[in-house]
Write a protein that holds these residues in place. Structure first.
Motif, PDB file in Angstrom:
ATOM      1  N   GLY A  80      60.506  36.992  57.635  1.00 49.93           N
ATOM      2  CA  GLY A  80      59.857  36.289  58.733  1.00 49.93           C
ATOM      3  C   GLY A  80      60.215  36.785  60.124  1.00 49.93           C
ATOM      4  N   GLU A  81      61.092  37.769  60.224  1.00 49.27           N
ATOM      5  CA  GLU A  81      61.550  38.297  61.513  1.00 49.27           C
ATOM      6  C   GLU A  81      60.956  39.679  61.772  1.00 49.27           C
ATOM      7  OE1 GLU A  81      63.722  36.947  63.729  1.00 49.27           O
ATOM      8  OE2 GLU A  81      64.460  35.232  62.588  1.00 49.27           O
ATOM      9  N   LYS A  82      60.490  39.900  62.970  1.00 47.45           N
ATOM     10  CA  LYS A  82      59.976  41.215  63.374  1.00 47.45           C
ATOM     11  C   LYS A  82      61.114  42.222  63.382  1.00 47.45           C
ATOM     12  CE  LYS A  82      58.005  43.574  67.363  1.00 47.45           C
ATOM     13  NZ  LYS A  82      57.410  43.407  68.701  1.00 47.45           N
ATOM     14  N   ILE A  83      60.895  43.363  62.696  1.00 51.17           N
ATOM     15  CA  ILE A  83      61.905  44.428  62.745  1.00 51.17           C
ATOM     16  C   ILE A  83      61.344  45.740  63.294  1.00 51.17           C
ATOM     17  CG2 ILE A  83      63.362  43.431  60.933  1.00 51.17           C
ATOM     18  CD1 ILE A  83      62.244  45.660  59.059  1.00 51.17           C
ATOM     19  N   GLY A  84      60.027  45.806  63.502  1.00 55.95           N
ATOM     20  CA  GLY A  84      59.454  47.022  64.062  1.00 55.95           C
ATOM     21  C   GLY A  84      58.011  47.207  63.656  1.00 55.95           C
ATOM     22  N   TYR A  85      57.605  48.486  63.601  1.00 57.62           N
ATOM     23  CA  TYR A  85      56.221  48.844  63.303  1.00 57.62           C
ATOM     24  C   TYR A  85      56.158  50.020  62.333  1.00 57.62           C
ATOM     25  CZ  TYR A  85      54.612  45.865  67.089  1.00 57.62           C
ATOM     26  OH  TYR A  85      54.336  44.769  67.870  1.00 57.62           O
ATOM     27  N   VAL A  86      55.006  50.151  61.690  1.00 57.02           N
ATOM     28  CA  VAL A  86      54.729  51.349  60.892  1.00 57.02           C
ATOM     29  C   VAL A  86      54.614  52.499  61.901  1.00 57.02           C
ATOM     30  CG1 VAL A  86      53.012  52.493  59.434  1.00 57.02           C
ATOM     31  CG2 VAL A  86      53.580  50.087  59.030  1.00 57.02           C
ATOM     32  N   PRO A  87      55.210  53.647  61.632  1.00 55.53           N
ATOM     33  CA  PRO A  87      55.176  54.763  62.579  1.00 55.53           C
ATOM     34  C   PRO A  87      53.751  55.196  62.942  1.00 55.53           C
ATOM     35  CG  PRO A  87      56.690  55.238  60.781  1.00 55.53           C
ATOM     36  CD  PRO A  87      55.959  53.987  60.421  1.00 55.53           C
ATOM     37  N   ARG A  88      53.601  55.634  64.164  1.00 54.18           N
ATOM     38  CA  ARG A  88      52.300  56.008  64.722  1.00 54.18           C
ATOM     39  C   ARG A  88      51.519  56.994  63.843  1.00 54.18           C
ATOM     40  NH1 ARG A  88      50.375  55.148  69.712  1.00 54.18           N
ATOM     41  NH2 ARG A  88      52.420  54.419  70.373  1.00 54.18           N
ATOM     42  N   LYS A  89      52.172  58.033  63.375  1.00 56.07           N
ATOM     43  CA  LYS A  89      51.450  59.062  62.622  1.00 56.07           C
ATOM     44  C   LYS A  89      51.019  58.609  61.226  1.00 56.07           C
ATOM     45  CE  LYS A  89      55.387  61.444  60.648  1.00 56.07           C
ATOM     46  NZ  LYS A  89      55.975  62.720  60.350  1.00 56.07           N
ATOM     47  N   GLU A  90      51.572  57.516  60.743  1.00 51.41           N
ATOM     48  CA  GLU A  90      51.317  57.067  59.376  1.00 51.41           C
ATOM     49  C   GLU A  90      50.269  55.960  59.273  1.00 51.41           C
ATOM     50  OE1 GLU A  90      52.841  58.569  56.956  1.00 51.41           O
ATOM     51  OE2 GLU A  90      54.523  59.521  57.973  1.00 51.41           O
ATOM     52  N   LYS A  91      49.875  55.345  60.375  1.00 52.97           N
ATOM     53  CA  LYS A  91      49.210  54.061  60.260  1.00 52.97           C
ATOM     54  C   LYS A  91      47.704  54.013  60.339  1.00 52.97           C
ATOM     55  CE  LYS A  91      50.092  53.214  64.953  1.00 52.97           C
ATOM     56  NZ  LYS A  91      51.194  52.998  65.749  1.00 52.97           N
ATOM     57  N   LYS A  92      47.023  55.026  60.787  1.00 48.04           N
ATOM     58  CA  LYS A  92      45.572  54.929  60.986  1.00 48.04           C
ATOM     59  C   LYS A  92      44.848  54.594  59.675  1.00 48.04           C
ATOM     60  CE  LYS A  92      41.650  57.063  63.201  1.00 48.04           C
ATOM     61  NZ  LYS A  92      41.124  58.184  63.947  1.00 48.04           N
ATOM     62  N   ILE A  93      45.135  55.310  58.615  1.00 46.10           N
ATOM     63  CA  ILE A  93      44.497  55.038  57.318  1.00 46.10           C
ATOM     64  C   ILE A  93      44.910  53.660  56.808  1.00 46.10           C
ATOM     65  CG2 ILE A  93      44.422  55.731  54.883  1.00 46.10           C
ATOM     66  CD1 ILE A  93      44.595  58.642  55.891  1.00 46.10           C
ATOM     67  N   LEU A  94      46.191  53.321  56.961  1.00 53.03           N
ATOM     68  CA  LEU A  94      46.665  52.013  56.510  1.00 53.03           C
ATOM     69  C   LEU A  94      45.985  50.884  57.289  1.00 53.03           C
ATOM     70  CD1 LEU A  94      50.456  52.852  56.226  1.00 53.03           C
ATOM     71  CD2 LEU A  94      48.797  52.680  54.364  1.00 53.03           C
ATOM     72  N   ALA A  95      45.817  51.066  58.599  1.00 50.44           N
ATOM     73  CA  ALA A  95      45.142  50.060  59.425  1.00 50.44           C
ATOM     74  C   ALA A  95      43.696  49.884  58.975  1.00 50.44           C
ATOM     75  CB  ALA A  95      45.210  50.454  60.898  1.00 50.44           C
ATOM     76  N   ASN A  96      43.038  50.984  58.661  1.00 48.81           N
ATOM     77  CA  ASN A  96      41.653  50.903  58.187  1.00 48.81           C
ATOM     78  C   ASN A  96      41.562  50.171  56.851  1.00 48.81           C
ATOM     79  OD1 ASN A  96      40.455  52.159  60.411  1.00 48.81           O
ATOM     80  ND2 ASN A  96      40.744  54.194  59.549  1.00 48.81           N
TER      81      ASN A  96
END
Length: 99
Positions: A46-62
């Motif tokens: 339940g706690e924010k620890i960060g983000y998926v790295p920039r170069k990895e996320k476009k396909i995952l976001a889609n």
């Protein structure tokens, strides 16, 4: 892949000791993130620890925008002292599709 931005999490010192190999990470799509239109938030317990790295996320976001639910499983978590009195936290994880 690794969790990006751990360094900027204010209470990471309290959260980090609980993160261990096999822990599940919640992935939350942040469509309205003003800094990154493909942002995917990473939470542990339940706690924010960060983000998926920039170069990895476009396909995952889609995929997430298309209704797919993703989650992460921690492969490793480590803390290293890079400079005197400056500890860096690292969490490596794999992403899976929820059935």
């Amino acid at each position: 892949m690794h969790v990006a931005g751990l360094y900027f999490i204010e209470n990471i010192e309290a959260i980090f000791p609980k993160i261990e190999k096999g822990s599940e990470l919640e992935l939350i799509r942040e469509k309205n993130n003003k800094y990154d239109k493909f942002a995917i938030l990473v939470k542990f317990d339940g706690e924010k620890i960060g983000y998926v790295p920039r170069k990895e996320k476009k396909i995952l976001a889609n995929l997430m925008d298309g209704g797919k639910q993703l989650y992460g499983i921690v492969e490793s978590a480590s803390k290293e002292t890079v400079y005197i009195d400056d500890e860096n936290y690292f969490v490596k994880f794999k992403i899976f599709l929820k059935e």
